[in-house]
Motif scaffolding. Structure first.
Motif, PDB file in Angstrom:
ATOM      1  N   GLY A  56      88.503 110.223  35.585  1.00 18.80           N
ATOM      2  CA  GLY A  56      87.157 110.715  35.333  1.00 18.80           C
ATOM      3  C   GLY A  56      86.114 109.631  35.161  1.00 18.80           C
ATOM      4  O   GLY A  56      86.287 108.482  35.587  1.00 18.80           O
ATOM      5  N   LYS A  57      85.019 110.009  34.507  1.00 16.22           N
ATOM      6  CA  LYS A  57      83.847 109.138  34.417  1.00 16.22           C
ATOM      7  C   LYS A  57      84.094 107.898  33.568  1.00 16.22           C
ATOM      8  O   LYS A  57      83.545 106.832  33.847  1.00 16.22           O
ATOM      9  CB  LYS A  57      82.663 109.931  33.863  1.00 16.22           C
ATOM     10  N   PHE A  58      84.895 108.040  32.523  1.00 16.97           N
ATOM     11  CA  PHE A  58      85.171 106.867  31.682  1.00 16.97           C
ATOM     12  C   PHE A  58      85.822 105.766  32.505  1.00 16.97           C
ATOM     13  O   PHE A  58      85.389 104.615  32.479  1.00 16.97           O
ATOM     14  CB  PHE A  58      86.071 107.255  30.504  1.00 16.97           C
ATOM     15  N   TYR A  59      86.870 106.120  33.232  1.00 21.73           N
ATOM     16  CA  TYR A  59      87.541 105.131  34.078  1.00 21.73           C
ATOM     17  C   TYR A  59      86.580 104.549  35.108  1.00 21.73           C
ATOM     18  O   TYR A  59      86.552 103.333  35.323  1.00 21.73           O
ATOM     19  CB  TYR A  59      88.734 105.758  34.796  1.00 21.73           C
ATOM     20  N   PHE A  60      85.799 105.402  35.737  1.00 24.16           N
ATOM     21  CA  PHE A  60      84.900 104.956  36.791  1.00 24.16           C
ATOM     22  C   PHE A  60      83.885 103.947  36.262  1.00 24.16           C
ATOM     23  O   PHE A  60      83.604 102.925  36.899  1.00 24.16           O
ATOM     24  CB  PHE A  60      84.185 106.154  37.410  1.00 24.16           C
ATOM     25  N   CYS A  61      83.345 104.206  35.076  1.00 23.94           N
ATOM     26  CA  CYS A  61      82.367 103.277  34.486  1.00 23.94           C
ATOM     27  C   CYS A  61      83.013 101.927  34.168  1.00 23.94           C
ATOM     28  O   CYS A  61      82.433 100.862  34.442  1.00 23.94           O
ATOM     29  CB  CYS A  61      81.770 103.880  33.219  1.00 23.94           C
ATOM     30  N   VAL A  62      84.205 101.968  33.593  1.00 30.75           N
ATOM     31  CA  VAL A  62      84.909 100.725  33.277  1.00 30.75           C
ATOM     32  C   VAL A  62      85.225  99.957  34.558  1.00 30.75           C
ATOM     33  O   VAL A  62      85.054  98.727  34.628  1.00 30.75           O
ATOM     34  CB  VAL A  62      86.203 101.008  32.485  1.00 30.75           C
ATOM     35  N   ALA A  63      85.689 100.670  35.585  1.00 27.52           N
ATOM     36  CA  ALA A  63      86.020 100.022  36.857  1.00 27.52           C
ATOM     37  C   ALA A  63      84.793  99.361  37.474  1.00 27.52           C
ATOM     38  O   ALA A  63      84.882  98.242  38.002  1.00 27.52           O
ATOM     39  CB  ALA A  63      86.617 101.047  37.825  1.00 27.52           C
ATOM     40  N   CYS A  64      83.654 100.029  37.407  1.00 24.44           N
ATOM     41  CA  CYS A  64      82.423  99.453  37.959  1.00 24.44           C
ATOM     42  C   CYS A  64      82.031  98.168  37.228  1.00 24.44           C
ATOM     43  O   CYS A  64      81.657  97.171  37.854  1.00 24.44           O
ATOM     44  CB  CYS A  64      81.282 100.467  37.874  1.00 24.44           C
ATOM     45  N   ILE A  65      82.132  98.181  35.907  1.00 30.23           N
ATOM     46  CA  ILE A  65      81.793  96.993  35.120  1.00 30.23           C
ATOM     47  C   ILE A  65      82.739  95.849  35.458  1.00 30.23           C
ATOM     48  O   ILE A  65      82.318  94.698  35.666  1.00 30.23           O
ATOM     49  CB  ILE A  65      81.839  97.312  33.613  1.00 30.23           C
TER      50      ILE A  65
ATOM     51  N   MET B  64      94.359  99.930  31.147  1.00 30.14           N
ATOM     52  CA  MET B  64      94.055 100.612  29.890  1.00 30.14           C
ATOM     53  C   MET B  64      93.023 101.716  30.097  1.00 30.14           C
ATOM     54  O   MET B  64      93.120 102.790  29.494  1.00 30.14           O
ATOM     55  CB  MET B  64      93.541  99.600  28.861  1.00 30.14           C
ATOM     56  N   ALA B  65      92.054 101.473  30.977  1.00 25.71           N
ATOM     57  CA  ALA B  65      91.036 102.488  31.266  1.00 25.71           C
ATOM     58  C   ALA B  65      91.665 103.711  31.926  1.00 25.71           C
ATOM     59  O   ALA B  65      91.285 104.856  31.624  1.00 25.71           O
ATOM     60  CB  ALA B  65      89.952 101.897  32.158  1.00 25.71           C
ATOM     61  N   LEU B  66      92.586 103.492  32.825  1.00 21.60           N
ATOM     62  CA  LEU B  66      93.288 104.613  33.463  1.00 21.60           C
ATOM     63  C   LEU B  66      94.037 105.456  32.436  1.00 21.60           C
ATOM     64  O   LEU B  66      93.972 106.693  32.460  1.00 21.60           O
ATOM     65  CB  LEU B  66      94.267 104.079  34.513  1.00 21.60           C
ATOM     66  N   ILE B  67      94.733 104.770  31.518  1.00 17.86           N
ATOM     67  CA  ILE B  67      95.516 105.483  30.506  1.00 17.86           C
ATOM     68  C   ILE B  67      94.610 106.250  29.547  1.00 17.86           C
ATOM     69  O   ILE B  67      94.834 107.438  29.265  1.00 17.86           O
ATOM     70  CB  ILE B  67      96.405 104.487  29.731  1.00 17.86           C
TER      71      ILE B  67
END
Length: 297
Positions: free
Chosen positions: A236-245, A285-288
């Motif tokens: 979801g969005k949490f992972y996507f934001c972390v991945a972008c950063i 960690m973001a994925l989890i």
């Protein structure tokens, strides 16, 4: 003291830091294979982790064994246990057989057959195809051979679910894409070692400038690949934001390395390499976390 030194040498042969990173990616596969907030069966978690760790350690020992003559020519690796003669080749062979055999027995008897087969293929791919042939044959060695190192999420997923899921292959793709810029940064930092050892790493065969260009291009490719879990609603969005950063930070390192020259280039190469390890850890960690939060579109 002597016993402690011997144990330390055998542990060094296993490349524990690399094994830990591989285990983390395998745990991501395990977590993503079950519904959010469900618990991985403790037997599967323990036995699969041990089996994967033993297999990765066996591959590392074989890598040390086959590369011992090369290691002697490189300052970074000259003091390794086999290269320095503290451990004999026959001892390393026996150690690798024990580790590899134990891994396959544990996975086959306490996890499942498909994980056993995939782990064997990964072990053979790294220790055999990559170390024996690809590493010495082509500057694309780390690209092609990187598939073996990208397998742990699939192994973890298969251990829990007993199947190969398209989403597990997406996790493999992420690590497969991450591997070249990660390793090429180290190769730039150690280019003199690889040159003296006559290993056809990309900076040796095509030059440092071209290698830096490739790092930038692969980091840009990571933008697309790491976005796919969000696109297919795997995350979801949490992972996507972390991945972008993370991708923006990785791109900053890659572009800075591309522009750098002389001592700064040398410094930024190892900084980029070190950041790439942090990048993968935080991404996992973001994925989890995202999976446990259940943040879908």
């Amino acid at each position: 003291m002597l016993k402690q030194n011997i144990l330390h040498d055998y542990l060094t042969l296993c490349k524990p830091k690399v094994v830990l990173l591989l285990l983390i990616t395998a745990w991501v596969g395990m977590v993503m294979a079950i519904p959010p907030n469900n618990v991985i069966p403790w037997q599967t978690l323990i036995f699969a982790s041990c089996g994967i760790a033993f297999a990765a350690s066996a591959a590392a020992v074989i890598n040390h064994l086959l590369d011992r003559h090369i290691d002697q020519k490189m300052s970074r690796t000259a003091l390794r246990p086999l290269a320095s003669g503290r451990i004999e080749p026959w001892q390393a062979i026996f150690f690798a057989i024990v580790l590899g055999g134990s891994a396959l027995l544990i996975l086959n008897n306490f996890v499942n057959r498909i994980t056993t087969i995939l782990t064997f293929c990964s072990l053979f791919g790294y220790a055999g195809i990559y170390t024996i042939y690809l590493k010495r044959a082509t500057p694309q060695n780390i690209v092609i051979g990187g598939l073996s190192g990208a397998m742990p999420p699939l192994l973890g997923w298969a251990a829990v679910s007993g199947e190969i899921n398209p989403h597990s292959l997406l996790l493999v793709l992420i690590i497969f894409t991450w591997t070249p810029p990660h390793f090429w940064a180290l190769a730039i930092y150690r280019v003199k070692d690889y040159t003296s050892a006559k290993i056809p790493m990309l900076p040796v065969t095509h030059g440092i400038l071209f290698s830096k260009q490739c790092i930038v291009l692969y980091v840009l490719l990571l933008f697309a690949v790491t976005s796919l879990p969000f696109v297919v609603q795997m995350s979801g969005k949490f992972y996507f934001c972390v991945a972008c950063i993370l991708n923006l930070m990785f791109l900053h390192f890659a572009i800075s390395l591309y522009k750098a020259k002389g001592f700064v280039e040398h410094y930024l190469a190892i900084k980029t390499f070190n950041f790439s390890i942090l990048y993968l850890f935080v991404l996992c960690m973001a994925l989890i976390i995202d999976h446990q939060l259940g943040t879908k579109l």
